[in-house]
Design a protein around this motif. Structure first.
Motif, PDB file in Angstrom:
ATOM      1  N   THR A 184      39.392  21.827  83.040  1.00 61.08           N
ATOM      2  CA  THR A 184      38.830  23.093  83.493  1.00 61.08           C
ATOM      3  C   THR A 184      38.578  23.971  82.285  1.00 61.08           C
ATOM      4  O   THR A 184      39.456  24.122  81.422  1.00 61.08           O
ATOM      5  CB  THR A 184      39.776  23.810  84.468  1.00 61.08           C
ATOM      6  N   ALA A 185      37.377  24.539  82.203  1.00 56.86           N
ATOM      7  CA  ALA A 185      36.987  25.367  81.066  1.00 56.86           C
ATOM      8  C   ALA A 185      36.597  26.761  81.543  1.00 56.86           C
ATOM      9  O   ALA A 185      36.143  26.948  82.676  1.00 56.86           O
ATOM     10  CB  ALA A 185      35.824  24.730  80.312  1.00 56.86           C
ATOM     11  N   LEU A 186      36.774  27.718  80.654  1.00 55.65           N
ATOM     12  CA  LEU A 186      36.259  29.066  80.871  1.00 55.65           C
ATOM     13  C   LEU A 186      35.444  29.446  79.645  1.00 55.65           C
ATOM     14  O   LEU A 186      35.946  29.390  78.509  1.00 55.65           O
ATOM     15  CB  LEU A 186      37.398  30.075  81.067  1.00 55.65           C
ATOM     16  N   VAL A 187      34.190  29.826  79.885  1.00 54.87           N
ATOM     17  CA  VAL A 187      33.321  30.294  78.805  1.00 54.87           C
ATOM     18  C   VAL A 187      33.024  31.763  79.077  1.00 54.87           C
ATOM     19  O   VAL A 187      32.400  32.105  80.077  1.00 54.87           O
ATOM     20  CB  VAL A 187      32.005  29.493  78.743  1.00 54.87           C
ATOM     21  N   THR A 188      33.477  32.642  78.208  1.00 58.13           N
ATOM     22  CA  THR A 188      33.267  34.066  78.424  1.00 58.13           C
ATOM     23  C   THR A 188      31.852  34.466  78.028  1.00 58.13           C
ATOM     24  O   THR A 188      31.239  33.863  77.152  1.00 58.13           O
ATOM     25  CB  THR A 188      34.285  34.902  77.633  1.00 58.13           C
ATOM     26  N   GLY A 189      31.325  35.464  78.725  1.00 59.59           N
ATOM     27  CA  GLY A 189      29.966  35.914  78.436  1.00 59.59           C
ATOM     28  C   GLY A 189      28.953  34.804  78.550  1.00 59.59           C
ATOM     29  O   GLY A 189      28.160  34.583  77.633  1.00 59.59           O
ATOM     30  N   SER A 190      28.944  34.128  79.698  1.00 57.15           N
ATOM     31  CA  SER A 190      28.168  32.882  79.802  1.00 57.15           C
ATOM     32  C   SER A 190      27.045  32.916  80.825  1.00 57.15           C
ATOM     33  O   SER A 190      26.607  31.880  81.310  1.00 57.15           O
ATOM     34  CB  SER A 190      29.116  31.714  80.115  1.00 57.15           C
TER      35      SER A 190
ATOM     36  N   ASN B 105      31.237  33.312  83.326  1.00 58.20           N
ATOM     37  CA  ASN B 105      31.726  34.689  83.336  1.00 58.20           C
ATOM     38  C   ASN B 105      30.650  35.714  83.015  1.00 58.20           C
ATOM     39  O   ASN B 105      29.816  35.518  82.141  1.00 58.20           O
ATOM     40  CB  ASN B 105      32.869  34.834  82.325  1.00 58.20           C
ATOM     41  N   GLY B 106      30.722  36.822  83.744  1.00 55.73           N
ATOM     42  CA  GLY B 106      29.902  37.997  83.476  1.00 55.73           C
ATOM     43  C   GLY B 106      30.488  39.170  84.234  1.00 55.73           C
ATOM     44  O   GLY B 106      31.408  39.011  85.048  1.00 55.73           O
TER      45      GLY B 106
ATOM     46  N   VAL C 147      33.214  33.592  87.670  1.00 48.23           N
ATOM     47  CA  VAL C 147      34.323  34.421  87.203  1.00 48.23           C
ATOM     48  C   VAL C 147      33.749  35.798  86.869  1.00 48.23           C
ATOM     49  O   VAL C 147      33.248  36.033  85.767  1.00 48.23           O
ATOM     50  CB  VAL C 147      35.021  33.807  85.967  1.00 48.23           C
ATOM     51  N   VAL C 148      33.813  36.683  87.850  1.00 43.86           N
ATOM     52  CA  VAL C 148      33.260  38.028  87.691  1.00 43.86           C
ATOM     53  C   VAL C 148      34.357  38.930  87.139  1.00 43.86           C
ATOM     54  O   VAL C 148      35.340  39.221  87.818  1.00 43.86           O
ATOM     55  CB  VAL C 148      32.734  38.573  89.027  1.00 43.86           C
ATOM     56  N   ALA C 149      34.195  39.367  85.891  1.00 46.70           N
ATOM     57  CA  ALA C 149      35.227  40.185  85.263  1.00 46.70           C
ATOM     58  C   ALA C 149      34.678  40.804  83.989  1.00 46.70           C
ATOM     59  O   ALA C 149      33.953  40.148  83.237  1.00 46.70           O
ATOM     60  CB  ALA C 149      36.460  39.337  84.930  1.00 46.70           C
TER      61      ALA C 149
ATOM     62  N   ASP D  43      42.079  24.543  80.633  1.00 51.46           N
ATOM     63  CA  ASP D  43      42.334  23.583  79.556  1.00 51.46           C
ATOM     64  C   ASP D  43      41.500  23.881  78.313  1.00 51.46           C
ATOM     65  O   ASP D  43      41.915  23.569  77.193  1.00 51.46           O
ATOM     66  CB  ASP D  43      42.000  22.162  80.025  1.00 51.46           C
ATOM     67  N   ILE D  44      40.307  24.454  78.526  1.00 49.42           N
ATOM     68  CA  ILE D  44      39.367  24.733  77.429  1.00 49.42           C
ATOM     69  C   ILE D  44      38.926  26.181  77.550  1.00 49.42           C
ATOM     70  O   ILE D  44      38.313  26.572  78.555  1.00 49.42           O
ATOM     71  CB  ILE D  44      38.142  23.800  77.513  1.00 49.42           C
ATOM     72  N   LEU D  45      39.260  26.982  76.560  1.00 51.03           N
ATOM     73  CA  LEU D  45      38.872  28.389  76.541  1.00 51.03           C
ATOM     74  C   LEU D  45      37.885  28.607  75.412  1.00 51.03           C
ATOM     75  O   LEU D  45      38.224  28.398  74.242  1.00 51.03           O
ATOM     76  CB  LEU D  45      40.104  29.276  76.345  1.00 51.03           C
ATOM     77  N   VAL D  46      36.681  29.032  75.765  1.00 53.57           N
ATOM     78  CA  VAL D  46      35.654  29.310  74.761  1.00 53.57           C
ATOM     79  C   VAL D  46      35.369  30.811  74.790  1.00 53.57           C
ATOM     80  O   VAL D  46      34.759  31.328  75.730  1.00 53.57           O
ATOM     81  CB  VAL D  46      34.361  28.519  75.021  1.00 53.57           C
TER      82      VAL D  46
END
Length: 264
Positions: free
Chosen positions: A9-15, A37-38, A63-65, A84-87
């Motif tokens: 599972t990954a999270l890419v901020t500002g994506s 995310n946005g 992921v609205v934040a 698992d993967i944070l970008v």
């Protein structure tokens, strides 16, 4: 080389656009479930729908934040409790004369470009360490090394990210978690197009404006063109994989040879 991220599972901020969207798509194509995310629900949902068209098999989580705030970090963790993967891609930039940058602007750049990434790292790194596997990346910039006169506040914030990445890599030492910064060079995005036209004649066609910008404002680029977002994403996907298990604490360049150095 097969980069398989299935089960991750990954999270890419500002994506919702640009480099972040390209990274989200690249990770999803490699098999990861990816948080997009946005700040705006409509923008996030629109981005997810657009990315799903590019790869209908991909798994995306909205992921609205507003990650420039502590409350936004809590909302992101609630949407994706285990990552698992944070970008850490979220960032702002813009040209401004050095002597006209106010204290409030300096604080805003630090909050968005640095503290947002620090807060998410604090939130997700403990779980990665417990599971014995994780990948954290900070999307930095050539401006971290070659501070641009027209936006030193941006450059300084990206320099700080390099230190943040090296420091947290030490915190994760020996745990199976790697932490790296990615030094991205001048990249072709909608925001960069606006930035280019702040510095060159707005009447010029884009192809000519891009050439003028690179020649006059980024002459040290060996690529001599803007980098495409997918080219940044390719490196991020590799660093997110098992194959990159021995790369940590680094500042890895995908800058088109912009930084005039034989070391990162």
């Amino acid at each position: 080389m097969e980069l398989n991220l299935e089960g991750r599972t990954a999270l890419v901020t500002g994506s919702t656009q640009g480099i972040g969207a390209a990274i989200a798509l690249g990770l999803a194509r490699a098999g990861a479930r990816v948080g997009v995310n946005g700040r705006s629900r409509s923008r996030v949902e629109e981005a997810v729908a657009h990315l799903a068209v590019d790869d209908p098999r991909a798994q995306f989580v909205p992921v609205v934040a507003d990650l420039a705030t502590e409350e936004g970090t809590e909302q992101a963790v609630a949407a994706l409790p285990d990552v698992d993967i944070l970008v850490n891609n979220l960032g702002i930039f813009g040209a401004q004369p050095a002597l006209e940058i106010t204290d409030d602007e300096w604080r805003r750049y630090f909050e968005v470009n640095v503290l947002a990434a620090v807060r998410l790292t604090r939130a997700y790194l403990p779980g990665m360490k417990e599971r014995g596997w994780g990948r954290i990346q900070y999307i930095a910039s050539d401006s971290a090394v070659v501070i641009p006169a027209e936006m030193i506040h941006y450059g300084v914030s990206k320099t700080a990210l390099l230190a943040v990445g090296r420091g947290f890599a030490k915190e994760a030492a020996g745990t199976g978690v790697t932490v790296n910064s990615v030094i991205a060079g001048p990249t072709h995005t909608g925001g960069v197009e606006d930035f280019v036209y702040e510095l060159v004649d707005r009447e010029l066609p884009w192809d000519e404006a891009q050439r003028v910008f690179m020649r006059e404002h980024r002459p040290q680029s060996l690529l001599q063109r803007l980098i495409e977002p997918e080219e940044i994403a390719n490196l991020v996907v590799y660093l997110s994989s098992d194959q990159a298990s021995a790369t940590t604490g680094g500042a890895v360049r995908v800058d088109g040879g912009y930084v005039d150095s034989i070391l990162p």
